[in-house]
Write a protein that holds these residues in place. Sequence first.
Motif, mmCIF file in Angstrom:
data_model
loop_
_atom_site.group_PDB
_atom_site.id
_atom_site.type_symbol
_atom_site.label_atom_id
_atom_site.label_comp_id
_atom_site.label_asym_id
_atom_site.label_seq_id
_atom_site.Cartn_x
_atom_site.Cartn_y
_atom_site.Cartn_z
ATOM 1 N N GLY A 1 0.825 -1.217 0.000
ATOM 2 C CA GLY A 1 0.000 0.000 0.000
ATOM 3 C C GLY A 1 0.846 1.248 0.000
ATOM 4 N N LYS A 2 1.962 1.193 0.671
ATOM 5 C CA LYS A 2 2.835 2.368 0.762
ATOM 6 C C LYS A 2 3.778 2.484 -0.423
ATOM 7 N N SER B 1 -7.507 -0.544 2.609
ATOM 8 C CA SER B 1 -6.636 0.598 2.866
ATOM 9 C C SER B 1 -5.430 0.585 1.927
ATOM 10 N N ALA B 2 -4.856 -0.601 1.725
ATOM 11 C CA ALA B 2 -3.689 -0.709 0.838
ATOM 12 C C ALA B 2 -4.064 -0.350 -0.602
ATOM 13 N N ASP C 1 -4.284 3.269 -1.053
ATOM 14 C CA ASP C 1 -3.017 4.017 -0.994
ATOM 15 C C ASP C 1 -2.110 3.778 -2.195
ATOM 16 N N LYS D 1 0.051 3.626 -5.491
ATOM 17 C CA LYS D 1 0.483 4.731 -6.362
ATOM 18 C C LYS D 1 -0.084 4.547 -7.772
ATOM 19 N N LYS E 1 -12.488 6.352 -2.517
ATOM 20 C CA LYS E 1 -11.406 6.950 -1.718
ATOM 21 C C LYS E 1 -10.318 7.513 -2.637
ATOM 22 N N ARG E 2 -10.023 6.763 -3.695
ATOM 23 C CA ARG E 2 -8.935 7.185 -4.587
ATOM 24 C C ARG E 2 -9.344 8.375 -5.459
ATOM 25 N N LYS F 1 6.196 12.855 1.793
ATOM 26 C CA LYS F 1 5.435 12.174 2.838
ATOM 27 C C LYS F 1 6.363 11.316 3.698
ATOM 28 N N GLU G 1 0.521 16.698 7.837
ATOM 29 C CA GLU G 1 0.466 16.163 6.473
ATOM 30 C C GLU G 1 0.111 17.269 5.480
#
Lengths: 661, 438
Positions: free
Chosen positions: A344-345, A373-374, A377, A379, A409-410, B5, B189
């Motif tokens: 996710g990050k 959640s992932a 997030d 990219k 969300k995105r 970030k 943030e």
Amino acid sequence: MKSQTLTIMTVLGIMLTLPLYAADLSQLLADAAKYESGQSVEPLQKIEQLLRDSVARPDLQAELEAAMIKLLAPGSTFEARRFACQQLTVIGTDASLPVLAELLKNEETAGIACLALGCQRLPKAVEVLRNALTTVRGRARIQLSIALGNHRDVQSVRLLAEMTHDTDADVACAAIIALGKIADKPSCESIAALRKEARPVIAWAVADASLRVAEKLAADGDRKTALAIYTELLQPAQPINIQRGTLAALFSIDKRGVEQRILDVLHGSDSTLKPVAIAAIALLKSRGASRKFAAELPKLRPCEQALMIEALASRGDTAAVSVIRENILSSDAVVRRSAIVAVGKLDGAAAVPFLIQALVKTQDDEEIQTIESALGDLKGNKETNKIIMEEMKRTAGNIRSVLISVIAKRCGHTAVPVLIEETAGTDVAPIKAAFHSLARFSTGDDLPVLLERLVSLKVPEVRSDAESAVVRTMARIENISSRTDVVCAALDKSSNNESRCLLLRLLLNCADAKALAILKAALKDNNPDVRETAVRTLTNWPDNSAWDTLIEIRRQPEKELFGTLALRGLVRLAAKQNVAADKDSMDRYRQLFANAQNDDERKLVLSALAGAVHPDALQLALPLLSNSAVSAEAKMAVKKIAEAIKDKHPQIAQDALQKAK
Amino acid sequence: MIIPKSKLSVQFTRRHFLKATVAATGAFAIPNLIPASALGRDGSVAPSNRIVFANIGIGGRARHVMPNFLAQTDIVFTAVSDCRSDRMKSAKDMIDQHYGNKDCRMYPDFRELLAQKDIDAVFIATGDRWHTTASIYAARAGKDMYCEKPISMTISEGRSLVETCRRYGTIYQGGTQRRSTASYRFAVEMVRQGRIGRLHTVEIQVWTGPTIPHGKPTPVPEGWDYDTWLGPVQWRPFVPARVNGWNYFWDTGEGPIIGMGCHYTDQMQWALGRDHTGPVEFEGHCEWPDPVKYMSETPVLAETRCRYADGINCVMYSRKTFKDRYIRYIGDEGWIQVDDETNEVTAEPKSILNLRDTAGISWTNAGDHVRNLIDSIRSRRPTICHPEAAHRSQTICQAMNIGLRLGKKLRWDPVKERFDCEEANRMRHREPRTPWLI
């Protein structure tokens, strides 16, 4: 004017150059010398102000130092001398050393003397401390050792080395710590000898000093000696914190050997050091490190694998990302979660199929949340969104609902058309998810289409979700009449009574005159459901504009239920004014009592009246004390009202309470 | 200015550890801090695999934070230490009540507590004067820790703490828990993402410094070990008003500028990504307590400023009431503010607030901060408020106070950690009282 200013400035200038403080100081000193807790701190604060002034005035500083020296005389209280030492901490010079040296001789005052001497980096101050170490006995030597260590005084090493064998362990440890801070060659030798002696009582101090010495040696470029000390300290017999610190230090000073050292730890049996080694992987500079350590993953225990994934994620290079992605489908939950969070990050579109596979496999709510959640997030906006959208269209049920939330969300508001489209289906979970997201991301412009969806739902289970989305969207339209206009437009188009009922209920979120008029008209509608919806909506109306309409319903209800509902609405409206009750509020309560048809209804009105902060409320409640069916409620109401008004109307309150007794 | 970030470390929930440990090792596991050992069948962590905590210093703050520790089921509290027997007993009762047993041990001398091999970590919530000394003793004894802010009384103490933790590989969490609070994280943030444009000023407000009237010495109450209470501070007679108002005397506290200000400077440093450095210039002015009426020493009102090398300014006001504290980041395209009392975030342009999609938890909840410590203890990776970060944010407040005490504008070299003024440099350090060695 100009010359006047110049004269004043000249006079001020002369004044500032004169030793004007001398006279003031002597009085101040006399007062300060007597200072003890409980007395005015005025003399002390004045001295502190002088210290501030003296920062830019060397002459004043010398004068102040001389004064502080006087304040250290035996005639001064301990607190005064303590204060003087505090000032000398900041302004002390060689001039104050003799008197401080005297204080060092006394165990009671050695501490405050060290306070003054400890901050002075003057060679003679260090000499005073060193000399005292030869003459002072007892635990005052602890304080001296600390100060000499802080001064990094190489000339006191011999004395300190002798003290390391003192029978008082605290004295010995203080000397050892000081040697560790000084860390010159003789200190290192002393500490090395102590390591060999391995006396348990001083072990912690020897370890501490050894770590300091090794650190200094490494910083000074003597890596070989430092490595030798660290190797000794890494032995399993050493406490775990020494081993951990040592291992981290070795990673830091032995850059070339660090990867092998990490591997050695990973292949070893000491599980307590493995997390330290894994954590170090995150900071490795070499390009092949991720691949090399990723290969170790299968050999580790799952919890260590999770830590390794976290470390690789910090590296974030291609090799790391690739191996983390593979672990999204690990059979171990901890490893899987670690990988999911990490991608996710770090990752982008390529991780979507993996995450969706994981989503398909799991039934665990927490894991589903982590995957969502992932996915949110990841990219690579355009490409990733496209893939998620395609996957979403291929799936159904809960998985589709997760992906809908992810898209929302995105994409935020730009997802609204997709979300609206979803609400047209029959699959409950995705529709609910779509409405939940619409509640978050829709704007006032989306209200007409949302109303359309609301009235044309194919599955009734999602109605409350749809209504909630509509209500939240309406709240985003600041202009109330605009809200009403949109609802009106929808009402005009609506062809069935069920839809009209839904839309009429929404007028509560507009609550302007136009909305009220529509509801009043609906009271005369041909359809009984529409009429009942109008009554129920008016019952919850937020202000008194609906009062007369509700009174009318109450007086001539179409059916008993409407009368009861109207009374409840009226009582609610009356109670809303309780804190700021006025004559009009009281008139409304009078109306309510007049319309109450039985004692239960009177109790209902009394329960609201009890909160009214107005003396006339008592006039309404008191007569009911004699009605045995409601006397208990009336009594309670009288008490509450009297309590609330007693400050402004004490007599009325007291009389009422008397009657309520 | 857009700062990348931050990479927040992967956090494991207790539940995942538990599941993994069952699968990983079965019944025969070596007890250690790595979460892959034996587990009870009910999903709770086996006692041998829990991190064993103890508490040093239990006053009001500790009692407030303690429930956040007790709520973590993969740790267990087994001991307390305090120089006041009444407080120690009450802490034991609190812990025993939570676990439904009588197992919590009491140690009047915290060194005895630290000598216990079964204790892995400590929660230090003593008075400020003790924070560094207790932390360093704990690190030497091999304990990881959560220590309440401020982490030190002097700049030199703070540096010693950083070095000690590094030397021993200690996991340390500074008690500036706003780093783990949603509202503050959101504001940081937004600043990092450049949502308010180029940041030029950080405005901080703490409250008016209280004043403590003169009080006479009294005998030390029964159950108090006053010598331990003083700890590294040079001896002073026991004066109830001074002991209770310790925050406003230079030996034992440093007033709201540090007491509260360090929370905000910590946020500022974090937002700027400057956990390893600091501002270069300090100046300010203040109003001191009336010495005739009051014995307290720290400023009543203050306005103090600092400036970073790239021109970013910070102004801290000590004024108004406790409820009025806030931090505001001001950029050339807007601002964002967090009000501490209400936990409310406000911003201009208001559209910034639409980006916030998580419900805020208040600063009073230190749960996430505690969790971050526990995760770090297991992974041996730095906490979110590691010693260097805590020390640097603290240094800002300490330098502000030194500037006020000397009434002088100061230049600061954040690399050498030295002022351009000899008097100020001397105030970076304070010799502790025997026998406290750091």
